[in-house]
Write an enzyme that holds these catalytic residues in place. Sequence first.
Site, PDB file in Angstrom:
ATOM      1  N   ASP A 145      19.881 -14.954 -27.334  1.00  0.00           N
ATOM      2  CA  ASP A 145      20.077 -13.554 -26.980  1.00  0.00           C
ATOM      3  C   ASP A 145      20.923 -13.444 -25.704  1.00  0.00           C
ATOM      4  O   ASP A 145      20.675 -14.160 -24.722  1.00  0.00           O
ATOM      5  CB  ASP A 145      18.708 -12.901 -26.764  1.00  0.00           C
ATOM      6  CG  ASP A 145      18.805 -11.422 -26.489  1.00  0.00           C
ATOM      7  OD1 ASP A 145      19.215 -10.680 -27.384  1.00  0.00           O
ATOM      8  OD2 ASP A 145      18.461 -11.011 -25.356  1.00  0.00           O
ATOM      9  N   GLU A 201      24.817 -15.134 -29.119  1.00  0.00           N
ATOM     10  CA  GLU A 201      25.208 -13.732 -29.031  1.00  0.00           C
ATOM     11  C   GLU A 201      26.150 -13.680 -27.822  1.00  0.00           C
ATOM     12  O   GLU A 201      25.709 -13.629 -26.675  1.00  0.00           O
ATOM     13  CB  GLU A 201      24.001 -12.829 -28.814  1.00  0.00           C
ATOM     14  CG  GLU A 201      24.379 -11.352 -28.780  1.00  0.00           C
ATOM     15  CD  GLU A 201      23.202 -10.435 -28.491  1.00  0.00           C
ATOM     16  OE1 GLU A 201      23.175  -9.318 -29.031  1.00  0.00           O
ATOM     17  OE2 GLU A 201      22.305 -10.831 -27.724  1.00  0.00           O
TER      18      GLU A 201
END
Length: 521
Positions: A145, A201
Amino acid sequence: MFVHYVSSDSNMISLLSSRMNFWGYSTINFFSPMTRYSSAGTRNCGRDAINEFKLLVREAHKRGIEVFMDVVFNHTAEGNEKGPILSFRGLDNSVYYMVAPKGEFYNYSGCGNTFNCNHPVVRQFIVDCLRYWVLEMHVDGFRFDLASIMTRGSSLCDAANVFGSPMEGDLLTTGTPLGSPPLIDMISNDPVLRDVKLIAEAWDAGGLYQVGTFPHWCIWSEWNGKYRDVVRQFIKGTDGFSGAFAECLCGSPNLYQAGGRKPWNSINFVCAHDGFSLADLVTYTNKHNLANGENNNDGENHNNSWNCGQEGEFASIFVKKLRKRQMRNFFLCLMVSQGVPMIYMGDEYGHTKGGNNNTYCHDNYINYFRWDKKDEASSDFFRFCHLMTNFRRECESLGLNDFPTAERLQWHGHAVGVPDWSETSRFVGFSLVDAVKGEIYIGFNASHLPVTISLPERPGYRWEPLVDTGKAAPFDFLAEDLPGREVAIQQLAHFLDGNLYPMLSYSSVILILKPDLTSCS
């Protein structure tokens, strides 16, 4: 494989009172599964939850399913410098967090603090954590993330602190993007971690956007955010995206080829947990996040969505038909693009979150997978997704290990071999040589006007329609066992005899080249 309104005042009050951290993105203990996600809960001091997770992984592996962990090393649950003291804060802030000279926390995560990933102590902690989940829990890979935070220079550090030796210039500004981040280097060259799948990401909340440029050592894949944005724009009929859309269909070689990466380094997606669901993408032009209790100020404002003419679930029959067509267009695009397709859980049956694009705080039906909706007899979209997924699996040419070349792929416009890459073009077509199917023609008409396209002439063969998103279900996918299939094909014979095919506005098609059994031998 990756697995994740209009309401009365009383319902709204109920939702507001039951908000909680459903997504689990505020980590406290990086070595433990969240007991709330386990049926065992805290039984046996949490040990049963660990065993339950191991059982999940083992049973998934028995069925040929890989398990990926969505990990958050960009921040913790401790908030900013005024936040609660739970684990690292107060122990040694300057080691574990990016801090300013007067003790304020840098906030590249949007959550109050930023984990000091490239500090020697912290990066060893992260590597140890990842190795634990692989060696002890047997997960197959990780999605990181806001992974761009892991490429930023550590807090109040010099080169000797970050790299282990001094360098020219010596002092690094906190948060500076590093060309060869020590943490990414360690992960990429670790004998255990380099053999699992690593997905970044490749952006953060501080404005660092690295899609296509994330430090990768040729093994990292990326959530392709540019794919998402370009595909959304083109499918809804925005001018100026035909060329970029074609790049997406090819696995984004403009992003990955020069750096030595392959199509599988691109994780293609249209929707994810963070944002609109697929059904909401074609139902809402604006976000509707009041149930989150933040006055609709949270969540992304630039969604590249289109409600097809009317906002919200209650709409005319014409608008609802167009929405279904657009959902099929998006899914078809995902299935025929080179790279790795990622599907948001529930999109395969048309799950709606009521236009809420930031559902992190809802442990209720907004986020739950609705088995009743998936099993409804009227779930024609689930049938379409099932058949399209199988079609991709059957085709040798739709999961290539390298980017397609002119030997295999030919671009078309309304006319054969004449693609239109102009600013006003809303049509992209291509034919693809396939070792299993022979040859495939795929076309996208994102215009508000219908068109008649020309198909490549192949002597001794004729084109047979397989998919047409402009047709009503079940004739949107002409499966071999579909009753009335031959009649449906025969109704188009007068077009196909002339190597032509009519397309509705906002529709996409797949045709397969078949031997012409009616031609003379």
